[in-house]
Design a protein around this motif. Structure first.
Motif, PDB file in Angstrom:
ATOM      1  N   ASN A 174      -2.289   5.044  -0.086  1.00 54.16           N
ATOM      2  CA  ASN A 174      -3.321   5.348   0.922  1.00 54.16           C
ATOM      3  C   ASN A 174      -2.748   5.379   2.335  1.00 54.16           C
ATOM      4  OD1 ASN A 174      -3.141   2.719   1.925  1.00 54.16           O
ATOM      5  ND2 ASN A 174      -5.006   2.005   0.934  1.00 54.16           N
ATOM      6  N   ALA A 175      -1.404   5.461   2.437  1.00 57.07           N
ATOM      7  CA  ALA A 175      -0.719   5.620   3.720  1.00 57.07           C
ATOM      8  C   ALA A 175      -1.084   4.522   4.719  1.00 57.07           C
ATOM      9  CB  ALA A 175      -0.998   6.999   4.313  1.00 57.07           C
ATOM     10  N   ASN A 176      -1.194   3.297   4.212  1.00 61.13           N
ATOM     11  CA  ASN A 176      -1.493   2.132   5.048  1.00 61.13           C
ATOM     12  C   ASN A 176      -2.830   2.222   5.769  1.00 61.13           C
ATOM     13  OD1 ASN A 176       0.815   0.710   4.385  1.00 61.13           O
ATOM     14  ND2 ASN A 176       1.250   0.157   6.497  1.00 61.13           N
ATOM     15  N   PHE A 177      -3.743   3.021   5.228  1.00 67.74           N
ATOM     16  CA  PHE A 177      -5.082   3.033   5.804  1.00 67.74           C
ATOM     17  C   PHE A 177      -5.781   1.701   5.543  1.00 67.74           C
ATOM     18  CE2 PHE A 177      -9.608   4.365   5.936  1.00 67.74           C
ATOM     19  CZ  PHE A 177      -9.618   4.831   7.235  1.00 67.74           C
ATOM     20  N   LYS A 178      -5.427   1.074   4.411  1.00 65.58           N
ATOM     21  CA  LYS A 178      -5.952  -0.248   4.107  1.00 65.58           C
ATOM     22  C   LYS A 178      -4.927  -0.999   3.269  1.00 65.58           C
ATOM     23  CE  LYS A 178      -9.983  -2.688   2.241  1.00 65.58           C
ATOM     24  NZ  LYS A 178     -11.308  -2.569   1.579  1.00 65.58           N
ATOM     25  N   ALA A 179      -4.616  -2.223   3.672  1.00 59.13           N
ATOM     26  CA  ALA A 179      -3.663  -3.049   2.936  1.00 59.13           C
ATOM     27  C   ALA A 179      -4.360  -3.708   1.744  1.00 59.13           C
ATOM     28  CB  ALA A 179      -3.069  -4.109   3.865  1.00 59.13           C
ATOM     29  N   PRO A 180      -3.579  -3.985   0.666  1.00 55.38           N
ATOM     30  CA  PRO A 180      -2.154  -3.702   0.486  1.00 55.38           C
ATOM     31  C   PRO A 180      -1.915  -2.245   0.105  1.00 55.38           C
ATOM     32  CG  PRO A 180      -3.022  -4.742  -1.483  1.00 55.38           C
ATOM     33  CD  PRO A 180      -4.143  -4.727  -0.484  1.00 55.38           C
ATOM     34  N   ASN A 181      -0.670  -1.794   0.276  1.00 50.56           N
ATOM     35  CA  ASN A 181      -0.366  -0.398  -0.017  1.00 50.56           C
ATOM     36  C   ASN A 181       1.095  -0.260  -0.455  1.00 50.56           C
ATOM     37  OD1 ASN A 181      -0.944   2.456  -0.071  1.00 50.56           O
ATOM     38  ND2 ASN A 181       0.375   2.616   1.714  1.00 50.56           N
ATOM     39  N   THR A 182       1.470  -1.015  -1.478  1.00 48.93           N
ATOM     40  CA  THR A 182       2.838  -0.907  -1.978  1.00 48.93           C
ATOM     41  C   THR A 182       3.059   0.421  -2.682  1.00 48.93           C
ATOM     42  OG1 THR A 182       2.716  -3.297  -2.342  1.00 48.93           O
ATOM     43  CG2 THR A 182       4.631  -2.173  -3.214  1.00 48.93           C
ATOM     44  N   SER A 183       1.997   1.006  -3.273  1.00 47.57           N
ATOM     45  CA  SER A 183       1.998   2.321  -3.922  1.00 47.57           C
ATOM     46  C   SER A 183       2.723   2.295  -5.268  1.00 47.57           C
ATOM     47  CB  SER A 183       2.598   3.406  -3.017  1.00 47.57           C
ATOM     48  OG  SER A 183       3.999   3.313  -2.938  1.00 47.57           O
ATOM     49  N   THR A 184       2.573   3.365  -6.036  1.00 45.62           N
ATOM     50  CA  THR A 184       3.303   3.518  -7.299  1.00 45.62           C
ATOM     51  C   THR A 184       3.825   4.945  -7.417  1.00 45.62           C
ATOM     52  OG1 THR A 184       1.338   4.163  -8.584  1.00 45.62           O
ATOM     53  CG2 THR A 184       1.888   1.802  -8.512  1.00 45.62           C
ATOM     54  N   ASN A 185       4.908   5.071  -8.179  1.00 42.39           N
ATOM     55  CA  ASN A 185       5.488   6.364  -8.549  1.00 42.39           C
ATOM     56  C   ASN A 185       5.681   6.377 -10.057  1.00 42.39           C
ATOM     57  OD1 ASN A 185       6.135   7.505  -5.780  1.00 42.39           O
ATOM     58  ND2 ASN A 185       7.263   5.575  -5.698  1.00 42.39           N
ATOM     59  N   ILE A 234      -2.714  -8.410   4.711  1.00 44.59           N
ATOM     60  CA  ILE A 234      -4.047  -8.123   4.189  1.00 44.59           C
ATOM     61  C   ILE A 234      -5.118  -8.744   5.086  1.00 44.59           C
ATOM     62  CG2 ILE A 234      -5.594  -8.452   2.208  1.00 44.59           C
ATOM     63  CD1 ILE A 234      -3.085  -8.469   0.446  1.00 44.59           C
ATOM     64  N   ASN A 235      -6.162  -7.943   5.348  1.00 47.57           N
ATOM     65  CA  ASN A 235      -7.313  -8.359   6.150  1.00 47.57           C
ATOM     66  C   ASN A 235      -6.986  -8.564   7.630  1.00 47.57           C
ATOM     67  OD1 ASN A 235      -9.122  -8.311   3.974  1.00 47.57           O
ATOM     68  ND2 ASN A 235      -8.613 -10.421   3.392  1.00 47.57           N
ATOM     69  N   MET A 236      -5.871  -8.052   8.093  1.00 51.77           N
ATOM     70  CA  MET A 236      -5.587  -8.128   9.526  1.00 51.77           C
ATOM     71  C   MET A 236      -6.467  -7.159  10.298  1.00 51.77           C
ATOM     72  SD  MET A 236      -1.952  -7.988  11.551  1.00 51.77           S
ATOM     73  CE  MET A 236      -1.632  -9.712  11.155  1.00 51.77           C
ATOM     74  N   GLY A 237      -6.938  -6.088   9.608  1.00 52.54           N
ATOM     75  CA  GLY A 237      -7.840  -5.148  10.250  1.00 52.54           C
ATOM     76  C   GLY A 237      -7.181  -3.820  10.568  1.00 52.54           C
ATOM     77  N   ARG A 238      -8.009  -2.760  10.602  1.00 52.34           N
ATOM     78  CA  ARG A 238      -7.539  -1.428  10.945  1.00 52.34           C
ATOM     79  C   ARG A 238      -7.646  -1.205  12.444  1.00 52.34           C
ATOM     80  NH1 ARG A 238      -9.664   0.215   6.215  1.00 52.34           N
ATOM     81  NH2 ARG A 238     -11.710   0.537   7.125  1.00 52.34           N
ATOM     82  N   TYR A 239      -6.660  -0.501  12.971  1.00 56.26           N
ATOM     83  CA  TYR A 239      -6.619  -0.209  14.396  1.00 56.26           C
ATOM     84  C   TYR A 239      -6.279   1.256  14.610  1.00 56.26           C
ATOM     85  CZ  TYR A 239      -6.520  -5.284  14.924  1.00 56.26           C
ATOM     86  OH  TYR A 239      -6.830  -6.616  14.856  1.00 56.26           O
ATOM     87  N   GLY A 240      -6.844   1.829  15.650  1.00 59.27           N
ATOM     88  CA  GLY A 240      -6.534   3.205  15.994  1.00 59.27           C
ATOM     89  C   GLY A 240      -5.144   3.337  16.601  1.00 59.27           C
ATOM     90  N   PHE A 241      -4.577   4.522  16.494  1.00 62.68           N
ATOM     91  CA  PHE A 241      -3.284   4.797  17.119  1.00 62.68           C
ATOM     92  C   PHE A 241      -3.320   6.178  17.757  1.00 62.68           C
ATOM     93  CE2 PHE A 241      -2.787   6.336  12.740  1.00 62.68           C
ATOM     94  CZ  PHE A 241      -2.278   7.612  12.941  1.00 62.68           C
ATOM     95  N   ALA A 242      -2.402   6.399  18.681  1.00 61.94           N
ATOM     96  CA  ALA A 242      -2.254   7.698  19.337  1.00 61.94           C
ATOM     97  C   ALA A 242      -0.770   8.006  19.477  1.00 61.94           C
ATOM     98  CB  ALA A 242      -2.925   7.694  20.706  1.00 61.94           C
ATOM     99  N   ILE A 243      -0.428   9.291  19.351  1.00 64.71           N
ATOM    100  CA  ILE A 243       0.960   9.740  19.467  1.00 64.71           C
ATOM    101  C   ILE A 243       0.978  10.991  20.334  1.00 64.71           C
ATOM    102  CG2 ILE A 243       3.027  10.500  18.225  1.00 64.71           C
ATOM    103  CD1 ILE A 243       1.712   9.183  15.705  1.00 64.71           C
ATOM    104  N   VAL A 244       1.864  11.006  21.305  1.00 71.09           N
ATOM    105  CA  VAL A 244       2.089  12.190  22.129  1.00 71.09           C
ATOM    106  C   VAL A 244       3.453  12.751  21.754  1.00 71.09           C
ATOM    107  CG1 VAL A 244       2.272  13.114  24.456  1.00 71.09           C
ATOM    108  CG2 VAL A 244       0.697  11.216  23.992  1.00 71.09           C
ATOM    109  N   SER A 245       3.478  14.007  21.308  1.00 73.67           N
ATOM    110  CA  SER A 245       4.723  14.640  20.881  1.00 73.67           C
ATOM    111  C   SER A 245       4.964  15.894  21.700  1.00 73.67           C
ATOM    112  CB  SER A 245       4.663  15.020  19.397  1.00 73.67           C
ATOM    113  OG  SER A 245       4.393  13.908  18.581  1.00 73.67           O
TER     114      SER A 245
END
Length: 366
Positions: A174-185, A234-245
């Motif tokens: 889930n691209a770190n939208f919500k923890a945990p996110n170890t993912s599988t392949n 886990i449960n630290m909370g989601r935060y917005g981000f911004a990137i200028v490229s």
């Protein structure tokens, strides 16, 4: 919010499949069964690798014959959609139901097929601190998913039926939208059948047009990206981000351009992570006033298809006051042009195989 996030991702990918004009339409179906193993890409998921997952892949494909320039230039790929059912054969990990948009590329007289697919998967049993605390792979029901298939592919052997066999790779995150996110392949072997829905009709592949020489000056791009993500805590909370490229690009031909540029990251989840580590882990010697911003330089490549293009970038942080996942980062994603100058983008930023965020951007190319 997360439902909207992945819906927009899928729609942005699928927009490249719409074409204009009255052209021949030929469709095929395929169905494959697969059986494989979860790869140990991170020791934190070793307790989840217990049995061999398996499932079914369904595909719906439209043949392309060169009526659009990009079709001949890319070897007449198919466009289509895939549905995947995967049983992880592990009660902790649950099952997946995925919907993807895909391209099928062909090689060696169209006997070797490579399918590249991106979509959304629903997981039946994500992490829950009370009911499923062992699942550190998936933090949410909805996951971004990538599928790669390499097959020997033979169509219309008898009565429209053919077969395919090869290997598949299925990635869920889930691209770190919500923890945990170890993912599988999952790496799997697959075998299946194909069916030509228009088996009585045959169309000629149109010869590629003479390649037009593209001569463009260096172009300059400004992109504003944003989204939301969470640290691995886990449960630290989601935060917005911004990137200028900002970056310059130079066309190498009709389908390709190289890029050189810089990113400035304003990642608010790092601000909270710095505060947390400074208080909870004094042995890490993290100063609570450490700057959370980062600056990176990157090299990139853009593959122009039509109004849609594929973006890949590799970057290095030159300003890096807080150590998070190392100095190297990479970005891959899609751009959709609206006219000659304005574009939208959906990209995945990661550090190697470790995803940091899905970025939604809007930019201008001058």
């Amino acid at each position: 919010m997360r439902h909207l996030l992945y819906l927009v991702l899928l729609l942005c990918f699928c927009c490249g499949f719409s074409q204009e004009g009255d052209v021949p339409k030929k469709y095929t179906l395929d169905i494959s069964q697969f059986y494989g193993s979860i790869l140990l890409h991170n020791p934190d998921i070793s307790h989840l690798i217990t049995n061999h997952p398996g499932g079914v892949i369904l595909g719906f494909n439209r043949k392309r014959y060169g009526h659009q320039d990009w079709e001949a230039d890319l070897g007449y790929p198919d466009t289509g959609f895939s549905f995947v059912y995967q049983d992880m054969n592990n009660a902790t990990l649950g099952k997946h139901f995925g919907l993807y948009a895909h391209y099928n590329f062909y090689f060696f007289k169209r006997n070797l097929q490579i399918r590249i697919a991106q979509g959304v998967s629903y997981n039946t049993n994500p992490y829950d601190k009370n009911e499923n605390f062992r699942n550190n792979a998936y933090g949410s029901h909805l996951l971004s998913s990538t599928m790669l298939m390499l097959n020997y592919h033979k169509e219309n052997i008898v009565a429209g039926l053919g077969f395919k066999a090869g290997i598949s790779l299925l990635h869920y995150s889930n691209a770190n939208f919500k923890a945990p996110n170890t993912s599988t392949n999952t790496l799997a072997f697959n075998f299946g059948l194909t069916y030509d829905l228009n088996k009585g009709e045959a169309y000629e592949y149109l010869a590629p047009k003479a390649k037009e020489k593209i001569t463009e000056p260096i172009r300059y791009n400004l992109v504003l990206r944003g989204g939301a993500n969470e640290s691995d805590v886990i449960n630290m909370g989601r935060y917005g981000f911004a990137i200028v490229s900002t970056y310059a690009d130079k066309r190498l031909g009709k389908r390709s351009a190289i890029q050189l540029g810089t990113d400035v990251f304003f990642s608010n989840f790092l601000k909270e992570l710095i505060r947390y580590q400074s208080i909870s882990f004094p042995e890490l010697d993290v100063d609570a006033d450490t700057d959370y911003k980062r600056v990176g330089l990157f090299l990139g490549h853009e593959l122009f298809v039509n109004k849609l293009s594929v973006l890949t970038q590799l970057g290095y942080y030159v300003y890096y006051p807080f150590d998070f996942e190392g100095r190297m980062y990479n970005r891959i994603g899609l751009k959709r042009y609206f006219g000659d100058k304005v574009f939208g983008a959906v990209t995945l930023k990661s550090h190697g195989a470790k995803a940091e965020a899905i970025e939604f951007g809007i930019g201008i190319r001058l």
